[in-house]
Design an enzyme around this catalytic site. Structure first.
Site, PDB file in Angstrom:
ATOM      1  N   LYS A   1       0.881  -1.186   0.000  1.00  0.00           N
ATOM      2  CA  LYS A   1       0.000   0.000   0.000  1.00  0.00           C
ATOM      3  C   LYS A   1       0.914   1.231   0.000  1.00  0.00           C
ATOM      4  O   LYS A   1       1.608   1.493   0.986  1.00  0.00           O
ATOM      5  CB  LYS A   1      -0.870  -0.048   1.258  1.00  0.00           C
TER       6      LYS A   1
HETATM    7  O1  G3P Z   1      -7.434   3.931   5.962  1.00  0.00           O
HETATM    8  C1  G3P Z   1      -7.102   5.272   6.233  1.00  0.00           C
HETATM    9  C2  G3P Z   1      -7.846   5.744   7.435  1.00  0.00           C
HETATM   10  O2  G3P Z   1      -7.399   5.046   8.557  1.00  0.00           O
HETATM   11  C3  G3P Z   1      -7.716   7.203   7.680  1.00  0.00           C
HETATM   12  O3  G3P Z   1      -8.777   7.578   8.478  1.00  0.00           O
HETATM   13  O4  G3P Z   1     -10.080   9.009   9.945  1.00  0.00           O
HETATM   14  O5  G3P Z   1      -7.556   9.202   9.912  1.00  0.00           O
HETATM   15  O6  G3P Z   1      -8.915  10.039   8.012  1.00  0.00           O
HETATM   16  P1  G3P Z   1      -8.825   9.035   9.128  1.00  0.00           P
END
Ligand code: G3P
Length: 219
Positions: free
Chosen positions: A87
């Site tokens: 990834k």
């Molecule tokens: O998979 C990416 C995710 O974990 C990001 O989430 O809420 O940090 O934008 P967030």
């Protein structure tokens, strides 16, 4: 639609797998940093995650932003299990690494995707997956779910094979919006799984069934 779990916690992975919901795992350096602090421990944890995930794809993210570093880490991760997908953050070096890993038959995902043209570039380079971040677009006043509609429309126009895993999911509307646009997958944190399954009327209905049955026993 597949449901990926955005988690590096083996107990969480086991629970969702046992519910029959686990379509894959996404990890990232922020999640990893809560459990491990160096590469060998990270590889050990990824091996445990692959075992718990029982055959589904596990997305593992190199920390290096430069091509050579990305390749080194991605090749190390790929040795852990055929489930591993590299990834990689969207960038010129990231796209180059995706092309090189494809030649080595290692599956890839381009992450931190915020625009339709980044999504097109990822598909042209042959990434197996992209991870567009909806919540972080909402954070800056844009509509993250609209991006998913744009990407799915463009991918359909060209028959691109790259699969969309919607990330940065914060609530049920993000999941529903992604499903309405035909996104292949969403990746959600463990705490949102119960929200996905819950409805006030379901809870009230279960309570009433139990109450009625208890009343019948006392008649
Ligand atoms: O998979 C990416 C995710 O974990 C990001 O989430 O809420 O940090 O934008 P967030």
């Amino acid at each position: 639609m597949k449901i990926f779990l955005d988690s590096v916690d083996v107990a969480e992975i086991n629970q969702i797998r046992e519910m029959g919901l686990l379509g894959g795992i996404t990890t990232n350096p922020s999640l990893m940093s809560k459990k491990v602090s160096e590469l060998s421990a990270q590889k050990k944890l990824l091996a445990e995650i692959c075992k718990a995930a029982k055959g589904v794809d596990v997305l593992a993210e190199p920390i290096s932003p430069e091509y050579d570093g990305i390749m080194k880490e991605a090749l190390e991760f790929a040795k852990i299990s055929p489930q591993i997908v590299a990834k990689i953050a969207m960038s010129p070096d990231g796209i180059k690494a995706v092309s090189a890993l494809k030649k080595k038959k290692i599956k890839t995902a381009l992450t931190l995707v915020f625009s339709p043209l980044q999504a097109v570039s990822a598909a042209v380079a042959g990434a197996n997956y992209i991870c567009p971040f909806v919540g972080r677009l909402d954070d800056i006043g844009q509509n993250g779910v609209d991006l998913i509609g744009e990407i799915m429309g463009i991918y359909k126009n060209y028959g691109f094979k790259t699969k969309v895993i919607v990330a940065s999911i914060r609530n049920n509307n993000h999941i529903l919006g992604s499903a309405k646009h035909g996104a292949h997958s969403v990746t959600i944190p463990f705490k949102l799984v119960n929200e996905l399954l819950r409805h006030d009327l379901t809870d009230a209905g279960i309570k009433k069934f139990i109450e009625d049955w208890e009343k019948a026993k006392t008649k």
